[in-house]
Design an enzyme around this catalytic site. Sequence first.
Site, short mmCIF file in Angstrom:
data_model
loop_
_atom_site.label_atom_id
_atom_site.label_comp_id
_atom_site.label_asym_id
_atom_site.label_seq_id
_atom_site.Cartn_x
_atom_site.Cartn_y
_atom_site.Cartn_z
N THR A 1 0.87 -1.17 0.03
CA THR A 1 -0.15 0.07 -0.03
C THR A 1 0.90 1.03 -0.07
O THR A 1 1.96 1.51 0.44
CB THR A 1 -0.90 -0.13 1.42
N SER B 1 -8.31 -1.02 5.51
CA SER B 1 -8.01 -0.16 6.74
C SER B 1 -7.66 1.23 6.21
O SER B 1 -7.04 1.88 7.18
CB SER B 1 -7.15 -0.88 7.34
N GLY C 1 0.16 -0.07 5.58
CA GLY C 1 0.66 -1.01 6.70
C GLY C 1 -0.52 -1.77 7.10
O GLY C 1 -0.53 -2.19 8.41
N GLY C 2 -1.61 -2.29 6.19
CA GLY C 2 -2.70 -2.97 6.68
C GLY C 2 -3.42 -2.55 7.88
O GLY C 2 -3.58 -1.07 8.02
O1 DON Z 1 -7.20 -2.04 2.16
C1 DON Z 1 -6.45 -2.68 3.10
O2 DON Z 1 -6.49 -2.37 4.31
C2 DON Z 1 -4.97 -3.48 2.64
N1 DON Z 1 -5.15 -3.77 1.59
C3 DON Z 1 -4.00 -2.44 3.08
C4 DON Z 1 -2.49 -3.42 2.92
C5 DON Z 1 -1.44 -2.79 3.20
O3 DON Z 1 -1.42 -1.71 3.72
C6 DON Z 1 -0.23 -3.52 3.01
N2 DON Z 1 0.90 -2.89 3.43
N3 DON Z 1 1.70 -1.97 3.36
#
Ligand code: DON
Length: 620
Positions: free
Chosen positions: A428, A500, A520-521
């Site tokens: 992300t 998120s 970051g999820g």
């Molecule tokens: O939309 C979301 O919450 C996830 N797909 C976000 C994933 C994410 O931030 C991965 N990391 N850096």
Amino acid sequence: MAEKSWDVVVCGDCGRRVSRSSQFLTVSEILRVRKSMRLLHRILRIVCLQCCFWIGVPLFVAAASGGESVKFTGGVVAADHPAASAAGARILREGGNVVDAAVATSFALSVVRPASCGIGGGGFMVIWDADRREARALDYRERAPALATADRYGDAADAGFPEPRSVRGGLASGIPGTVAGLCYASKMWGRLPLRQVLQPAIELCESGVLIDAHDREVQSGTLAKLQKRPEYRRHYALLLKLYLNDGKPWQQGDRFYSPQGPVLKRVAESGAAGFYEGPVAAAIAAAVAEAGGVLTADDLQGYQPTVRTPLQAEFRSATVFTMPPPSSGGIALLQTLQSLECWERRSGSTLQSLQHNSADYVHVVTEAFKHAFADRAEFLGDADYVSVPVRRLLSSDYAEQRAATFRMDRTLEAASYGRFFLKDDAGTSHFSVLDAAGNGVACTETINLTFGSFVVVPEWGILLNNEMDDFSANPGKPNAFGLLQSAANAVQPGKRPLSSMTPTLLVRDGRAVRAVGASGGPRIISATVQNLLNQELWGMTPAAAVAAARFHHQWAPNELLLEADLKNRAGKELEGRGHQVQQSGGLAATQGAARNTDGMLQGGSDPRKSGQPAGFDLEK
Ligand code: DON
């Protein structure tokens, strides 16, 4: 195949035209041209460095160096890669507005941060229009393909596969939304032609981009994963070849040449149709089918972004505008801020009276996070498909109830958080843009985990997301981020997986004064809250706010993650209050921009991801 490509190849460092061809090039021809450019670049680099040393002229005049808080009068862009920030700043300087800058930054990120986001993914954008005094939210989240039913996922479907089918391969990909979202934003709210706004990204494909510490980290992690599963090297051979330097570790001074130039050029010429129709759509559908998925050309043709009304709340004499569902981040961020304000009132104390990142401060904010994440797990999903009790979750009564449970001496059992306890009831990228006129954009985009599904469309080099894992694809089991989620977030054709991502703007006196968000999820939510509080409560510059040590709690699993500094400082005391403390490496990557009271604009890009803001000054 001989599809249309660029006809001029430009060096990104010096802007020099390296070759010209009236022929349309294929991906493999482009790769050949780039090989010869690499040698040329080595020579040019030595010459340029010598020139800069002797003449003392900086190569990038407007870019702020990492960590420093350079001020700009005209506009600022803070992305997690210096070239993406520079792309946005260039478009502002060329007369574009904040939306043009955001679209340019996003397309550039697709080229320079391919493991994190890009045209094979989706995102959210929150915009403040200072003239109209109006906030907008644009949802271009991926959607489940029409044939992506719940029974294709979960333990039974995953049997015999090395990783869940929501994580790797064709079934992992939702319908990409980024190109549709960016083209829509450009058409509705931009000032410059799409072609001009895409130009920096196209040039970055042609010139290549210097490999940085983050790229090296991402490459070694992904190669280790491919090493562990020999069949992956066969299935995802294109990922290895086009995005991982054919498995050879990146060296200092190497450049990455994105294969996405031809498709970006098509979009520059034909808009979203250049991606969602014709040969690109057909190639995406074929690549997904080959990798065992069900995304079709019809799914692509039917994709449209959705304009939503942002969530809105007052916070310390400012208005916060943030993303509504299918983001969980907006609700969780507002719930956290509400709980903290209620706690201040009830305790007769202020957050500022606790030292920044002291055990007391971390404890109180963590209690607020735990409630917000417990509600996330139970209630949230795509509100176009399931009923999400947004008003109730954000009601002041409920905030009071949550704050009433906070105890300073200890944390509580997991069951005490969230759930309307009133009686009746992992790739992300975030960037922030502000301009001198008071406009702002906060934008977060994702392909989910690093390099998404690992599936690359051969003809066009498009890397597809694995956003299907953001659904509760395997009911009762945590997803790749350890998130437990309810039936509200079950897989359903056309539905958007819960996210998120939390792009957020703070508006004061009609002007966007802060733009924040993170990658970051689930850590996006806690990092965005801390970025905002660091600036608003603790008076930090955006650069200091994004660099400060962070903590994270997502209710389940029941662990309080602390970065090393914080663990050393407050870990023992927090354990004494019942928290299950774990030391963590870098928690999320967050970017922020701020307008100072004197009107100067500043940006902060998280040093954890090698970012750097850029901007420009108005002519006097
Ligand atoms: O939309 C979301 O919450 C996830 N797909 C976000 C994933 C994410 O931030 C991965 N990391 N850096």
